[in-house]
Design a protein around this motif. Sequence first.
Motif, PDB file in Angstrom:
ATOM      1  N   ALA A  84       0.925  -1.337  -0.006  1.00 37.42           N
ATOM      2  CA  ALA A  84      -0.023   0.173  -0.067  1.00 37.42           C
ATOM      3  C   ALA A  84       0.880   1.371   0.034  1.00 37.42           C
ATOM      4  O   ALA A  84       1.999   1.165   0.591  1.00 37.42           O
ATOM      5  CB  ALA A  84      -1.116  -0.037   1.413  1.00 37.42           C
ATOM      6  N   SER A  85       0.358   2.379  -0.723  1.00 38.75           N
ATOM      7  CA  SER A  85       0.936   3.593  -0.797  1.00 38.75           C
ATOM      8  C   SER A  85      -0.008   4.749  -1.018  1.00 38.75           C
ATOM      9  O   SER A  85      -0.806   4.486  -1.607  1.00 38.75           O
ATOM     10  CB  SER A  85       2.041   3.812  -1.814  1.00 38.75           C
ATOM     11  OG  SER A  85       2.492   4.961  -1.865  1.00 38.75           O
ATOM     12  N   THR A  86      -0.022   5.903  -0.294  1.00 35.76           N
ATOM     13  CA  THR A  86      -0.805   6.791  -0.548  1.00 35.76           C
ATOM     14  C   THR A  86       0.205   8.037  -1.271  1.00 35.76           C
ATOM     15  O   THR A  86       0.247   8.390  -2.578  1.00 35.76           O
ATOM     16  CB  THR A  86      -1.106   7.630   0.741  1.00 35.76           C
ATOM     17  OG1 THR A  86      -2.372   6.600   1.175  1.00 35.76           O
ATOM     18  CG2 THR A  86      -2.183   8.923   0.279  1.00 35.76           C
ATOM     19  N   ARG A  87       1.224   8.640  -0.418  1.00 36.94           N
ATOM     20  CA  ARG A  87       2.293   9.669  -0.831  1.00 36.94           C
ATOM     21  C   ARG A  87       3.182   9.122  -2.209  1.00 36.94           C
ATOM     22  O   ARG A  87       3.294   9.908  -3.112  1.00 36.94           O
ATOM     23  CB  ARG A  87       3.134  10.047   0.191  1.00 36.94           C
ATOM     24  CG  ARG A  87       2.410  10.765   1.058  1.00 36.94           C
ATOM     25  CD  ARG A  87       3.103  10.540   2.467  1.00 36.94           C
ATOM     26  NE  ARG A  87       2.515   9.155   3.019  1.00 36.94           N
ATOM     27  CZ  ARG A  87       1.246   9.092   3.799  1.00 36.94           C
ATOM     28  NH1 ARG A  87       0.932  10.327   4.243  1.00 36.94           N
ATOM     29  NH2 ARG A  87       0.743   8.201   4.024  1.00 36.94           N
ATOM     30  N   THR A  88       3.838   8.112  -1.860  1.00 38.06           N
ATOM     31  CA  THR A  88       4.540   7.807  -2.841  1.00 38.06           C
ATOM     32  C   THR A  88       4.271   7.246  -4.308  1.00 38.06           C
ATOM     33  O   THR A  88       4.553   7.952  -5.364  1.00 38.06           O
ATOM     34  CB  THR A  88       5.587   6.579  -2.433  1.00 38.06           C
ATOM     35  OG1 THR A  88       6.137   6.717  -1.191  1.00 38.06           O
ATOM     36  CG2 THR A  88       6.782   6.184  -3.264  1.00 38.06           C
ATOM     37  N   GLN A 146      12.526   8.800  -0.530  1.00 37.40           N
ATOM     38  CA  GLN A 146      11.987   9.614   0.612  1.00 37.40           C
ATOM     39  C   GLN A 146      13.177  10.347   1.539  1.00 37.40           C
ATOM     40  O   GLN A 146      12.948  11.381   1.950  1.00 37.40           O
ATOM     41  CB  GLN A 146      11.322   8.194   1.677  1.00 37.40           C
ATOM     42  CG  GLN A 146      10.935   8.850   2.941  1.00 37.40           C
ATOM     43  CD  GLN A 146       9.743   9.966   3.207  1.00 37.40           C
ATOM     44  OE1 GLN A 146       8.727   9.451   2.356  1.00 37.40           O
ATOM     45  NE2 GLN A 146       9.582  10.941   3.488  1.00 37.40           N
ATOM     46  N   ARG A 206       7.560  -0.760  -5.390  1.00 39.00           N
ATOM     47  CA  ARG A 206       7.527  -1.059  -4.204  1.00 39.00           C
ATOM     48  C   ARG A 206       7.053  -2.550  -3.710  1.00 39.00           C
ATOM     49  O   ARG A 206       6.251  -3.022  -4.348  1.00 39.00           O
ATOM     50  CB  ARG A 206       6.477  -0.023  -3.364  1.00 39.00           C
ATOM     51  CG  ARG A 206       6.134  -0.541  -1.978  1.00 39.00           C
ATOM     52  CD  ARG A 206       5.368   0.493  -1.249  1.00 39.00           C
ATOM     53  NE  ARG A 206       6.099   1.874  -0.999  1.00 39.00           N
ATOM     54  CZ  ARG A 206       5.688   2.612  -0.309  1.00 39.00           C
ATOM     55  NH1 ARG A 206       4.431   2.634   0.415  1.00 39.00           N
ATOM     56  NH2 ARG A 206       6.179   3.966  -0.066  1.00 39.00           N
ATOM     57  N   PRO A 235       7.700  11.051   7.815  1.00 41.86           N
ATOM     58  CA  PRO A 235       7.379  10.703   6.504  1.00 41.86           C
ATOM     59  C   PRO A 235       5.891  10.289   6.066  1.00 41.86           C
ATOM     60  O   PRO A 235       5.592  10.114   4.980  1.00 41.86           O
ATOM     61  CB  PRO A 235       8.290   9.446   6.284  1.00 41.86           C
ATOM     62  CG  PRO A 235       8.278   8.929   7.670  1.00 41.86           C
ATOM     63  CD  PRO A 235       8.300  10.382   8.596  1.00 41.86           C
ATOM     64  N   GLY A 236       5.107  10.032   7.139  1.00 44.63           N
ATOM     65  CA  GLY A 236       3.880   9.692   7.074  1.00 44.63           C
ATOM     66  C   GLY A 236       3.875   8.129   6.293  1.00 44.63           C
ATOM     67  O   GLY A 236       4.822   7.580   6.098  1.00 44.63           O
ATOM     68  N   PRO A 237       2.633   7.147   6.746  1.00 45.76           N
ATOM     69  CA  PRO A 237       1.522   7.634   7.415  1.00 45.76           C
ATOM     70  C   PRO A 237       1.824   7.920   8.708  1.00 45.76           C
ATOM     71  O   PRO A 237       2.740   7.261   9.371  1.00 45.76           O
ATOM     72  CB  PRO A 237       0.437   6.462   7.087  1.00 45.76           C
ATOM     73  CG  PRO A 237       1.423   5.228   6.704  1.00 45.76           C
ATOM     74  CD  PRO A 237       2.772   5.979   6.088  1.00 45.76           C
ATOM     75  N   HIS A 253      14.299   3.234   1.160  1.00 46.33           N
ATOM     76  CA  HIS A 253      13.478   4.075   0.439  1.00 46.33           C
ATOM     77  C   HIS A 253      14.022   5.259   0.089  1.00 46.33           C
ATOM     78  O   HIS A 253      13.932   6.419   0.420  1.00 46.33           O
ATOM     79  CB  HIS A 253      12.279   4.192   1.458  1.00 46.33           C
ATOM     80  CG  HIS A 253      10.858   5.205   0.987  1.00 46.33           C
ATOM     81  ND1 HIS A 253      10.735   5.365  -0.394  1.00 46.33           N
ATOM     82  CD2 HIS A 253       9.838   5.135   1.590  1.00 46.33           C
ATOM     83  CE1 HIS A 253       9.613   5.668  -0.555  1.00 46.33           C
ATOM     84  NE2 HIS A 253       8.997   5.447   0.804  1.00 46.33           N
TER      85      HIS A 253
HETATM   86  N1   CP Z   1       6.256   8.011   3.182  1.00 43.15           N
HETATM   87  C1   CP Z   1       5.612   7.049   2.431  1.00 43.15           C
HETATM   88  O1   CP Z   1       6.337   6.242   1.764  1.00 43.15           O
HETATM   89  O2   CP Z   1       4.306   7.206   2.193  1.00 43.15           O
HETATM   90  P1   CP Z   1       3.396   6.117   1.587  1.00 43.15           P
HETATM   91  O3   CP Z   1       3.451   4.666   2.222  1.00 43.15           O
HETATM   92  O4   CP Z   1       1.816   6.941   1.464  1.00 43.15           O
HETATM   93  O5   CP Z   1       3.849   5.895   0.027  1.00 43.15           O
END
Ligand code: CP
Length: 312
Positions: free
Chosen positions: A51-55, A135, A104, A259-261, A132
């Motif tokens: 899962a990923s939102t930002r990347t 990041q 990823r 870095p989130g989440p 990563h």
């Molecule tokens: N910081 C980071 O990798 O966030 P995601 O998991 O949302 O991509």
Amino acid sequence: ARHLLGIEPLRQADITALLDRADHYAEANRRGEAARDVLAGLTQINMFFEASTRTQSSFELAGQRLGADVMNMAMQASSLKKGETLIDTALTLNAMRPDLLVVRHPNSGAVDLLAQKVQCAVLNAGDGRHEHPTQALLDALTIRRAKGRLHRLSIAICGDIAHSRVARSNILLLGKMENRIRLIGPRTLIPSGADRWGVEIFDDMAEGLQGADVVMMLRLQKERMDGGFIPSEREYYHRWGLDAAKLAHAKPDAIVMHPGPMNRGVEIDGTLADDINRSVIQTQVEMGVAVRMAAMDLLAQNLRAERAAQPA
Ligand code: CP
């Protein structure tokens, strides 16, 4: 280089060149300018096995702003479900002649393995607890813009270091740029051998944060914990969660990063995370697009040069 698989092989000069390019894109993004000729005619495939939102979204935006044809593989609906291996999936996509593959994967080393099997440039979007790189680069750009430099800073990385690819890439990058790095967290979440990384280690936040310029918080990565001791979230927040009282031990102008989440009320106080006078968390997300534009721009230049040098 053909690929961006980690921070480990990069030299200071490579990091500075990439950040300079990213700075250029950060300003262009703020002005609303795209540069659709940079990756025009190139195909970018995003393969996220985790899962990923930002990347994922920032790689997609970055590719679009530079004019690539961008495809997001829906990995949940792919033939992996029918038993196809990672390598066979990669070889299948490679036969479609992509130019940039963004990957990823939950297993450390999986992206390196895949990169050995394909002809295109591979960008590691996070592999297990290994690396990563984009990041760490976006964190570096955020720090450089906030502090005006990326060397001789005192940087505290706090929380679950043991399971964090973000921590590993940041320790490598910030160490190469000659910063003082402190790791703060429960002993059970600091990897054995970390004392050989050229860092200082603390389990007490007040002690570790003394005089820090940058405070980087990490999430408890429960998905990568296999039965080891984890404190309760309540106890964890009490001892290692960042709030205004603990932050007061750092320098008065210290910046807060994540870095989130983010899990509010576990590793960081929600009000502090939203405090635009201290927190640069949203800037980190913004810089993520610029850094990914720069990384794909530079790899595409190398790829084009490599192809031009090949006999017809
Ligand atoms: N910081 C980071 O990798 O966030 P995601 O998991 O949302 O991509």
